[in-house]
Design a protein around this motif. Sequence first.
Motif, PDB file in Angstrom:
ATOM      1  N   ASN A   2      43.406  31.809  38.519  1.00  0.00           N
ATOM      2  CA  ASN A   2      44.766  31.732  39.055  1.00  0.00           C
ATOM      3  C   ASN A   2      45.821  31.808  37.952  1.00  0.00           C
ATOM      4  O   ASN A   2      46.987  32.049  38.225  1.00  0.00           O
ATOM      5  N   ARG A   5      44.587  36.419  36.378  1.00  0.00           N
ATOM      6  CA  ARG A   5      44.433  37.645  37.160  1.00  0.00           C
ATOM      7  C   ARG A   5      45.498  37.756  38.249  1.00  0.00           C
ATOM      8  O   ARG A   5      45.682  36.822  39.028  1.00  0.00           O
ATOM      9  N   PRO A   6      46.192  38.883  38.351  1.00  0.00           N
ATOM     10  CA  PRO A   6      47.174  39.077  39.423  1.00  0.00           C
ATOM     11  C   PRO A   6      46.479  39.163  40.787  1.00  0.00           C
ATOM     12  O   PRO A   6      45.364  39.676  40.898  1.00  0.00           O
ATOM     13  N   CYS A   7      47.162  38.680  41.785  1.00  0.00           N
ATOM     14  CA  CYS A   7      46.654  38.759  43.156  1.00  0.00           C
ATOM     15  C   CYS A   7      46.717  40.211  43.609  1.00  0.00           C
ATOM     16  O   CYS A   7      47.695  40.918  43.345  1.00  0.00           O
ATOM     17  N   ARG A   8      45.677  40.682  44.313  1.00  0.00           N
ATOM     18  CA  ARG A   8      45.664  42.072  44.745  1.00  0.00           C
ATOM     19  C   ARG A   8      46.727  42.327  45.817  1.00  0.00           C
ATOM     20  O   ARG A   8      47.241  43.431  45.936  1.00  0.00           O
ATOM     21  N   THR A  10      49.821  40.758  46.165  1.00  0.00           N
ATOM     22  CA  THR A  10      51.206  40.713  45.678  1.00  0.00           C
ATOM     23  C   THR A  10      51.381  41.345  44.311  1.00  0.00           C
ATOM     24  O   THR A  10      52.503  41.685  43.924  1.00  0.00           O
ATOM     25  N   ILE A  13      50.508  37.079  39.323  1.00  0.00           N
ATOM     26  CA  ILE A  13      49.548  36.009  39.018  1.00  0.00           C
ATOM     27  C   ILE A  13      49.901  34.794  39.888  1.00  0.00           C
ATOM     28  O   ILE A  13      51.077  34.392  39.948  1.00  0.00           O
ATOM     29  N   PRO A  14      48.927  34.181  40.598  1.00  0.00           N
ATOM     30  CA  PRO A  14      49.227  33.047  41.488  1.00  0.00           C
ATOM     31  C   PRO A  14      49.965  31.903  40.811  1.00  0.00           C
ATOM     32  O   PRO A  14      50.851  31.291  41.425  1.00  0.00           O
ATOM     33  N   ARG A  17      53.599  32.874  40.708  1.00  0.00           N
ATOM     34  CA  ARG A  17      54.187  32.802  42.053  1.00  0.00           C
ATOM     35  C   ARG A  17      54.438  31.350  42.451  1.00  0.00           C
ATOM     36  O   ARG A  17      55.463  31.024  43.027  1.00  0.00           O
TER      37      ARG A  17
END
Length: 198
Positions: A2, A5-8, A10, A13-14, A17
Motif C-alpha cells: 500500500n 504500488r499504485p492501485c490499478r 486509480t 498509491i493507496p 490517496r
Amino acid sequence: MNQQRPCRATGVIPAVRWAEEKPRLRPLKVQPEELALRIPVYVGPTGTVLHDSHAYSMPPEAISMPATLYLYGQRVRIVAGRYEAVHPRKFVAHEGSSLAEHRAALVAAVSGKRGQRYLKRQQLLELGEPAIRYLTEIVHRRPRQWYEDVDRLHAILQSHGPEVLRRAMEAGLQQQVFGALYVERSVAPRLNFPEAVQ
C-alpha cells in the motif's frame, strides 16, 4: 504494498490517496458499540423471545405482543410496547438468558400452587442436561415430596443464578447426592434454610 504500488483502478498509491482523503473524514455519529440491528420479533406464550436459537426472557405481561429486538455487539435489548428487557447477547447455540425478575413474575402470574410448581420445575429443566438428570433422580426418589426440592432449588436459581445452580447439580450427579439440601449446602454453606423433609 500500500506504500509503494499504485492501485490499478486509480493509478495512485493507496497511502497517498489515504493522506489526501483523511482531512475530509469526520467522526462517526454513532459509535460501533451503540449501533444495533432492529429485528421484528414476537413474545411467545412462555414469555420468551426467540432469536437465532437463543431465548431471551420478557415480563409475562408482554406475552403474545409483537416486539423489536435491538441486536448490539454484546447485548440484546427487547422492546414490546411499554415493556423492555436488556440481556447479555448469547453466542453458544441454544443458550438462553432468563432474568430473575421475569422468572418470579411468571411464577406469580400462574394461578394455583400446582401450576406454580410445574412452572418452577420447567424453569429448572431449562438449565439443560444436568438439571434434567438431577430432577429426574429427585422425582423418582421422592415421588411425593419432589415439589419441596423444586421450590427450594428454584429459590437458589433466583438468588444465585443459573450457572451456580447448574454447577452444583453437576457436582451432585458426580457424587450421586440428590436433593435441595445438598445443593443449598454446596452453593452457600452459611445460608439459613429450613431443614428439608427427607
